[in-house]
Design a protein around this motif. Structure first.
Motif, short mmCIF file in Angstrom:
data_model
loop_
_atom_site.label_atom_id
_atom_site.label_comp_id
_atom_site.label_asym_id
_atom_site.label_seq_id
_atom_site.Cartn_x
_atom_site.Cartn_y
_atom_site.Cartn_z
N TYR A 266 0.84 -1.19 0.00
CA TYR A 266 0.00 0.00 0.00
C TYR A 266 0.88 1.25 0.00
O TYR A 266 2.10 1.16 0.21
CB TYR A 266 -0.97 -0.05 1.19
CG TYR A 266 -2.12 -1.00 0.91
CD1 TYR A 266 -3.37 -0.51 0.58
CD2 TYR A 266 -1.92 -2.38 0.92
CE1 TYR A 266 -4.42 -1.37 0.28
CE2 TYR A 266 -2.95 -3.25 0.62
CZ TYR A 266 -4.20 -2.74 0.30
OH TYR A 266 -5.23 -3.59 -0.02
N THR B 116 1.80 3.68 1.89
CA THR B 116 2.73 4.05 2.97
C THR B 116 3.58 2.88 3.45
O THR B 116 4.32 3.03 4.42
CB THR B 116 1.98 4.64 4.17
OG1 THR B 116 1.17 3.63 4.79
CG2 THR B 116 1.11 5.81 3.76
N GLN C 252 6.97 4.12 3.10
CA GLN C 252 7.09 5.57 3.28
C GLN C 252 7.54 5.92 4.70
O GLN C 252 6.86 5.62 5.67
CB GLN C 252 5.75 6.24 2.98
CG GLN C 252 5.80 7.77 3.05
CD GLN C 252 4.47 8.40 2.70
OE1 GLN C 252 3.62 7.78 2.06
NE2 GLN C 252 4.28 9.64 3.10
N ALA D 200 5.14 8.82 7.12
CA ALA D 200 3.74 8.93 6.73
C ALA D 200 2.90 9.37 7.93
O ALA D 200 3.16 8.96 9.06
CB ALA D 200 3.23 7.60 6.18
N THR D 201 1.91 10.19 7.70
CA THR D 201 1.08 10.68 8.79
C THR D 201 0.18 9.57 9.31
O THR D 201 -0.10 8.59 8.61
CB THR D 201 0.21 11.86 8.33
OG1 THR D 201 -0.76 11.37 7.39
CG2 THR D 201 1.05 12.95 7.69
N ARG E 210 -3.00 9.68 9.60
CA ARG E 210 -4.16 9.60 8.72
C ARG E 210 -3.84 8.79 7.46
O ARG E 210 -4.66 7.99 6.98
CB ARG E 210 -4.65 11.00 8.34
CG ARG E 210 -5.98 11.01 7.61
CD ARG E 210 -6.35 12.43 7.18
NE ARG E 210 -6.61 13.28 8.32
CZ ARG E 210 -7.80 13.37 8.93
NH1 ARG E 210 -8.81 12.65 8.48
NH2 ARG E 210 -7.96 14.19 9.96
N GLU E 211 -2.64 8.98 6.91
CA GLU E 211 -2.25 8.25 5.69
C GLU E 211 -2.11 6.75 5.99
O GLU E 211 -2.53 5.91 5.18
CB GLU E 211 -0.94 8.81 5.16
CG GLU E 211 -1.07 10.20 4.55
CD GLU E 211 0.27 10.84 4.25
OE1 GLU E 211 0.31 11.72 3.35
OE2 GLU E 211 1.28 10.49 4.90
N ARG E 212 -1.52 6.43 7.11
CA ARG E 212 -1.36 5.01 7.46
C ARG E 212 -2.71 4.37 7.74
O ARG E 212 -2.95 3.21 7.37
CB ARG E 212 -0.43 4.87 8.65
CG ARG E 212 1.04 5.07 8.29
CD ARG E 212 1.92 5.06 9.52
NE ARG E 212 2.00 6.37 10.16
CZ ARG E 212 2.26 6.56 11.44
NH1 ARG E 212 2.41 5.53 12.25
NH2 ARG E 212 2.32 7.78 11.94
N ALA F 153 -5.47 5.24 6.32
CA ALA F 153 -6.12 5.08 5.03
C ALA F 153 -5.72 3.76 4.37
O ALA F 153 -6.55 3.10 3.73
CB ALA F 153 -5.77 6.26 4.11
N ASP F 154 -4.47 3.38 4.53
CA ASP F 154 -4.02 2.10 3.99
C ASP F 154 -4.74 0.94 4.67
O ASP F 154 -5.15 -0.03 4.02
CB ASP F 154 -2.51 1.95 4.17
CG ASP F 154 -1.72 2.70 3.12
OD1 ASP F 154 -2.34 3.32 2.23
OD2 ASP F 154 -0.47 2.68 3.20
#
Length: 356
Positions: free
Chosen positions: A53, A55, A58, A61-62, A64-66, A68-69
């Motif tokens: 995915y 992040t 990454q 990664a924030t 929120r981004e993690r 989202a994955d």
């Protein structure tokens, strides 16, 4: 009573797609050679298809981004399981961004430990069982190849292994691996197994009963953070009544005093009294900074055991406790159901994980 838990009986098959995520530290971005070795072994030796995915690799990664994955991995009906690459130290900030409705509608097994105790506990509260252990970079990229013990329990969890008995190991390793690019660029390095030391086997305290119940717990430091933040710990502690408590500590090597005080706080909350049986992992007594001599390592493990016994003597003196079970930060690692049923048979000195 514990929530009605589902999903531990999900069975994969060769060719199943598995989400690979980094809900805490994006270690694959820092050590891509280690991550890629793990992915090769997942595909070639376990015959599963890894799906990364955004992040996964990454760094920084924030939350929120993690999250989202994770939401996307649960929502994707082509994904049969989710595996964390490694732990970290801030997953508690990710969970508020998870979509509990999406996750509840799409239950699937999750594998992770250490900081992933946050997510294991979160899923437990949604009524979903999962698996403690199996981070890809630690176990699949292990120098010397996959450990047969770790892999046997991982296969049981992935493919449905029925009743799976844990047994004491003869030797174990706790010294951290060198993940430098120079080491992994040596074609022979990944075939050299880690150094080991003798195991003393399981240590049983009050093995006078047979207890079967859903498991709960995980990494003690993460549970402490959850208690401190009043997150994902149920107000009614009787919701944990009858559970088998799993406890393990990390490579940060918390002191015996810290272990006792953390358990004391849980005891004051009435939590310790709910667990008729406790399974404690062999504590890691070495890390990348500190490599004590053998006698100091033995002393560290003994002091932690005494701290745990002291806490339970006050808050739950009838608890049956088994120490030095290899499901924590040492190698090899038994993969255990989290929310699935574990039987602790004191008179027969047996521990059985029920994988369905």
């Amino acid at each position: 009573m514990p929530p009605s838990l589902s999903c531990c009986q999900t069975r994969l098959r060769p060719g199943s797609r598995v989400a690979i995520v980094s809900p805490s530290f994006g270690a694959p971005g820092l050590f891509p050679h280690v991550h890629e070795l793990a992915m090769q072994r997942l595909e070639h030796e376990l015959q599963l298809i890894p799906v990364e995915y955004p992040t996964t690799r990454q760094i920084g990664a924030t939350p929120r981004e993690r999250a989202a994955d994770l939401n996307a991995a649960f929502a994707d009906t082509s994904i049969q399981a989710i595996m964390a690459t490694i732990g970290g130290d801030d997953q508690i900030t990710v969970l508020p961004f998870l979509d509990s409705e999406v996750i509840s509608r799409n239950p699937k097994p999750f594998f992770g430990y250490s900081d992933n105790t946050n997510l294991l506990n979160y899923l437990w509260n949604l009524g979903m069982s999962s698996y403690h252990g199996g981070s890809t970079m630690v176990h699949l990229a292990r120098p010397g190849g996959l450990h047969p013990l770790s892999t046997s329990s991982l296969r049981a969890a992935l493919f449905g292994g029925g009743d799976f008995e844990l047994h004491p190991v003869d030797v174990f390793n706790e010294d951290e691996l060198d993940w430098s690019d120079a080491t992994f660029s040596d074609p022979n390095a990944v075939h050299v197994p880690p150094l080991v030391q003798p195991s003393t086997g399981f240590y049983w305290h009050q093995p006078n009963r047979v207890i079967s119940g859903p498991s709960w717990g995980g990494n003690l430091e993460i549970l402490d953070w959850n208690l401190s933040a009043s997150r994902w710990i149920r107000t009614d502690v009787t919701d944990y009544a009858g559970c088998v408590l799993l406890l393990e500590t990390s490579e940060e090597m918390p002191s015996a005093r810290y272990v006792f005080r953390t358990l004391r706080n849980a005891g004051e909350r009435g939590l310790l009294a709910q667990f008729p049986a406790v399974v404690v992992a062999r504590p890691k007594s070495s890390n990348g900074v500190v490599q004590p001599p053998l006698e100091q390592r033995i002393q560290y493990r003994q002091e932690q055991r005494e701290a745990i016994l002291k806490a339970f003597a006050h808050y739950n003196p009838d608890a049956m406790i088994v120490f030095d079970v290899d499901f924590g930060h040492t190698d090899p690692q038994w993969i255990l159901p989290y929310g699935g049923v574990i039987t602790v048979n004191g008179p027969q000195r047996r521990i059985v994980a029920h994988f369905g």
